[in-house]
Design a protein around this motif. Structure first.
Motif, PDB file in Angstrom:
ATOM      1  N   ALA A   1      35.796  46.876  48.571  1.00 41.91           N
ATOM      2  CA  ALA A   1      37.212  46.593  48.811  1.00 41.91           C
ATOM      3  C   ALA A   1      37.477  45.117  49.088  1.00 41.91           C
ATOM      4  CB  ALA A   1      37.709  47.437  49.984  1.00 41.91           C
ATOM      5  N   SER A   2      36.444  44.289  49.109  1.00 41.12           N
ATOM      6  CA  SER A   2      36.629  42.861  49.354  1.00 41.12           C
ATOM      7  C   SER A   2      37.323  42.216  48.149  1.00 41.12           C
ATOM      8  CB  SER A   2      35.280  42.184  49.602  1.00 41.12           C
ATOM      9  OG  SER A   2      34.436  42.326  48.476  1.00 41.12           O
ATOM     10  N   PRO A   3      38.025  41.094  48.361  1.00 36.77           N
ATOM     11  CA  PRO A   3      38.787  40.474  47.265  1.00 36.77           C
ATOM     12  C   PRO A   3      37.961  40.156  46.027  1.00 36.77           C
ATOM     13  CG  PRO A   3      39.412  39.520  49.365  1.00 36.77           C
ATOM     14  CD  PRO A   3      38.237  40.407  49.642  1.00 36.77           C
ATOM     15  N   ASP A   4      36.698  39.763  46.195  1.00 34.80           N
ATOM     16  CA  ASP A   4      35.887  39.372  45.037  1.00 34.80           C
ATOM     17  C   ASP A   4      35.373  40.561  44.244  1.00 34.80           C
ATOM     18  OD1 ASP A   4      34.239  40.158  47.105  1.00 34.80           O
ATOM     19  OD2 ASP A   4      32.661  38.710  46.658  1.00 34.80           O
ATOM     20  N   LYS A   5      35.397  41.760  44.819  1.00 40.70           N
ATOM     21  CA  LYS A   5      34.845  42.928  44.136  1.00 40.70           C
ATOM     22  C   LYS A   5      35.859  44.034  43.878  1.00 40.70           C
ATOM     23  CE  LYS A   5      31.331  43.395  47.125  1.00 40.70           C
ATOM     24  NZ  LYS A   5      31.047  42.112  47.789  1.00 40.70           N
ATOM     25  N   ALA A   6      37.062  43.899  44.410  1.00 42.74           N
ATOM     26  CA  ALA A   6      38.041  44.984  44.322  1.00 42.74           C
ATOM     27  C   ALA A   6      38.414  45.327  42.886  1.00 42.74           C
ATOM     28  CB  ALA A   6      39.296  44.621  45.120  1.00 42.74           C
ATOM     29  N   GLY A   7      38.264  44.370  41.972  1.00 42.00           N
ATOM     30  CA  GLY A   7      38.647  44.618  40.581  1.00 42.00           C
ATOM     31  C   GLY A   7      37.561  45.225  39.715  1.00 42.00           C
ATOM     32  N   ILE A   8      36.368  45.448  40.279  1.00 44.42           N
ATOM     33  CA  ILE A   8      35.263  46.008  39.481  1.00 44.42           C
ATOM     34  C   ILE A   8      35.502  47.495  39.265  1.00 44.42           C
ATOM     35  CG2 ILE A   8      32.791  46.475  39.421  1.00 44.42           C
ATOM     36  CD1 ILE A   8      32.364  43.958  41.108  1.00 44.42           C
ATOM     37  N   THR A   9      35.491  47.901  37.997  1.00 46.35           N
ATOM     38  CA  THR A   9      35.742  49.298  37.638  1.00 46.35           C
ATOM     39  C   THR A   9      34.481  49.974  37.101  1.00 46.35           C
ATOM     40  OG1 THR A   9      36.323  48.810  35.340  1.00 46.35           O
ATOM     41  CG2 THR A   9      38.104  48.657  36.980  1.00 46.35           C
ATOM     42  N   VAL A  10      34.577  51.275  36.919  1.00 45.44           N
ATOM     43  CA  VAL A  10      33.474  52.045  36.321  1.00 45.44           C
ATOM     44  C   VAL A  10      33.142  51.483  34.946  1.00 45.44           C
ATOM     45  CG1 VAL A  10      32.793  54.321  35.476  1.00 45.44           C
ATOM     46  CG2 VAL A  10      34.092  54.120  37.624  1.00 45.44           C
ATOM     47  N   GLU A  11      34.157  51.156  34.175  1.00 42.13           N
ATOM     48  CA  GLU A  11      33.931  50.568  32.848  1.00 42.13           C
ATOM     49  C   GLU A  11      33.112  49.293  32.937  1.00 42.13           C
ATOM     50  OE1 GLU A  11      36.334  47.593  30.175  1.00 42.13           O
ATOM     51  OE2 GLU A  11      37.489  49.427  30.483  1.00 42.13           O
ATOM     52  N   HIS A  12      33.415  48.436  33.893  1.00 40.04           N
ATOM     53  CA  HIS A  12      32.689  47.173  34.035  1.00 40.04           C
ATOM     54  C   HIS A  12      31.214  47.410  34.329  1.00 40.04           C
ATOM     55  CE1 HIS A  12      36.783  45.314  35.315  1.00 40.04           C
ATOM     56  NE2 HIS A  12      36.634  45.291  34.004  1.00 40.04           N
ATOM     57  N   VAL A  13      30.931  48.411  35.148  1.00 36.67           N
ATOM     58  CA  VAL A  13      29.528  48.722  35.464  1.00 36.67           C
ATOM     59  C   VAL A  13      28.795  49.190  34.214  1.00 36.67           C
ATOM     60  CG1 VAL A  13      28.004  50.275  36.744  1.00 36.67           C
ATOM     61  CG2 VAL A  13      29.970  49.226  37.893  1.00 36.67           C
ATOM     62  N   LEU A  14      29.369  50.136  33.495  1.00 40.32           N
ATOM     63  CA  LEU A  14      28.695  50.697  32.323  1.00 40.32           C
ATOM     64  C   LEU A  14      28.487  49.664  31.223  1.00 40.32           C
ATOM     65  CD1 LEU A  14      30.319  54.243  31.931  1.00 40.32           C
ATOM     66  CD2 LEU A  14      28.054  53.674  32.832  1.00 40.32           C
ATOM     67  N   SER A  15      29.397  48.712  31.101  1.00 35.99           N
ATOM     68  CA  SER A  15      29.305  47.708  30.036  1.00 35.99           C
ATOM     69  C   SER A  15      28.650  46.409  30.505  1.00 35.99           C
ATOM     70  CB  SER A  15      30.697  47.419  29.470  1.00 35.99           C
ATOM     71  OG  SER A  15      31.572  46.959  30.490  1.00 35.99           O
ATOM     72  N   HIS A  16      28.034  46.438  31.676  1.00 36.09           N
ATOM     73  CA  HIS A  16      27.322  45.270  32.216  1.00 36.09           C
ATOM     74  C   HIS A  16      28.257  44.067  32.387  1.00 36.09           C
ATOM     75  CE1 HIS A  16      23.196  46.987  31.912  1.00 36.09           C
ATOM     76  NE2 HIS A  16      23.790  47.727  30.997  1.00 36.09           N
ATOM     77  N   ARG A  17      29.451  44.345  32.886  1.00 35.58           N
ATOM     78  CA  ARG A  17      30.442  43.286  33.082  1.00 35.58           C
ATOM     79  C   ARG A  17      30.932  43.229  34.528  1.00 35.58           C
ATOM     80  NH1 ARG A  17      34.446  45.717  29.548  1.00 35.58           N
ATOM     81  NH2 ARG A  17      35.805  43.903  29.771  1.00 35.58           N
ATOM     82  N   ALA A  18      30.108  43.750  35.445  1.00 38.01           N
ATOM     83  CA  ALA A  18      30.496  43.743  36.857  1.00 38.01           C
ATOM     84  C   ALA A  18      30.191  42.422  37.539  1.00 38.01           C
ATOM     85  CB  ALA A  18      29.794  44.875  37.604  1.00 38.01           C
ATOM     86  N   GLY A  19      29.354  41.592  36.920  1.00 33.57           N
ATOM     87  CA  GLY A  19      29.004  40.303  37.505  1.00 33.57           C
ATOM     88  C   GLY A  19      28.023  40.394  38.651  1.00 33.57           C
ATOM     89  N   MET A  20      27.378  41.555  38.835  1.00 33.77           N
ATOM     90  CA  MET A  20      26.481  41.760  39.974  1.00 33.77           C
ATOM     91  C   MET A  20      25.059  42.023  39.485  1.00 33.77           C
ATOM     92  SD  MET A  20      29.046  43.856  42.488  1.00 33.77           S
ATOM     93  CE  MET A  20      28.017  43.566  43.928  1.00 33.77           C
TER      94      MET A  20
END
Length: 358
Positions: free
Chosen positions: A97-116
């Motif tokens: 829920a922090s400002p830098d991570k609040a926008g990460i979605t399930v789609e971003h994780v699956l497509s390797h676009r979470a930045g983590m």
């Protein structure tokens, strides 16, 4: 039209020759075509010195091949209504829920676009076996780029990012979810594992790092650590047979009657286009072209022809849409040329399918 009797002999001769010459130590190859097992062979030995012959039900380190299996479980959860692809992780994972991570979605994780994608600092490799600790440490990371803006492979953190989506929403261990939703429906629960035990560990094939400049290689350090091998870490610690990988992709593609892991529509969404921001370019010869959880490994003019995932030591599993082949390949000798593994290219030449880098 394939002459599978002839092709199986040719492939067996190929594996026998490369193992005899010392190019590889041990290998398995399995192929499904139109729902039938048409190739199921093995060659070489479990170890260079005094190893026993490899058999088809031996369990090889799969490394990142397991990511696709975990991804299918996440896609299954989407179909079940646990969340949508657009659901922010912060909706059920409070640390996001922090400002830098609040926008990460399930789609971003699956497509390797979470930045983590950077591994959090740990005291020792043994920490990887502690699920709650690794999820907490991973969630504490600062993303290296804005959510969805850049595709960068998440080699280890993928297990905790994607896996904890299931643990938090299903409220049970990840290993149980994967076994119930994927392994048992495919009929591979006795040939593919995310966490061995004392019985199945007898079938484990150790890493042969003869070809690696530094020994012990990280491949051996990770997979020869029994604590890690007995844990569920689907980004790198899966163990299984080539036959299990091939059957998974045969089932996933809809080639096995009576088995539907995810709907054809979900599979089409996940594997038939590259999920990448239009401003995020990738080198022509780079391998990291991602759908949702799958590498799209077809030739440059038709990336989506082949979907699947490779592993660090050279294992791979995939489905080729044009030939309708579901293929699983395992080996235990990592190469310094990774992601190039010549034996896979020679297999592809015999089968007349495109070569892959992953």
């Amino acid at each position: 039209m394939y002459n599978w009797q002839l092709l199986s002999r040719q492939l067996q001769m190929l594996l026998d020759n490369i193992c005899k010459k010392g190019e590889e130590c041990g290998c398995q190859l399995a192929i499904y075509h139109h729902g039938e097992v048409v190739v199921d062979i093995s060659s070489g030995t479990t170890e260079v010195e005094q190893g026993r012959p490899i058999v088809p039900d031996d369990l090889f380190p799969l490394f990142s091949c397991g990511k696709a299996i975990l991804a299918v479980a996440v896609l299954k959860a989407v179909e079940k209504g646990n969340f949508t692809l657009d659901t922010p992780l912060a909706e059920f994972w409070k640390e996001f829920a922090s400002p830098d991570k609040a926008g990460i979605t399930v789609e971003h994780v699956l497509s390797h676009r979470a930045g983590m994608y950077i591994l959090p600092k740990v005291d020792s490799d043994d920490n990887f076996a502690d699920w709650e600790t690794m999820c907490r440490l991973t969630a504490s990371l600062t993303p290296r780029n804005a959510p969805g803006k850049k595709c960068v492979y998440h080699p280890l953190t993928f297990a905790w990012l994607a896996g904890n989506l299931l643990v938090l929403t299903e409220k049970r261990p990840l290993k149980d979810i994967i076994e119930e939703w994927i392994l048992r429906p495919c009929g591979i629960e006795k040939e593919l594992f995310f966490g061995l035990d004392s019985e199945t560990d007898r079938r484990f094939i150790p890493i042969d790092d003869t070809a690696m400049p530094d020994k012990p290689s990280w491949y051996a350090v990770k997979m020869h650590n029994k604590l890690l091998r007995y844990s569920c870490i689907p980004s790198f610690n899966g163990c299984g047979s080539a036959r299990a990988l091939a059957r998974f992709y045969a089932a996933l593609s809809g080639s096995l009657p009576g088995i539907e892991l995810i709907s054809p529509e979900t599979l089409e969404l996940a594997s038939n286009r590259e999920w990448r921001d239009k401003d995020d370019t990738v080198a022509v010869n780079a391998w990291h072209h991602f759908g949702l959880g799958f590498v799209l490994a077809g030739p440059a003019y038709n990336r989506t022809r082949i979907y699947g995932h490779g592993g660090a030591a050279g294992a791979e599993g995939f489905f080729d849409r044009d030939s309708e082949l579901a293929i699983g390949f395992t080996k235990n000798r990592p190469l310094p040329t990774h992601p190039l593994h010549p034996v896979r290219n020679r297999i592809s030449e015999i089968l007349n399918i495109p070569v892959r880098l992953w």
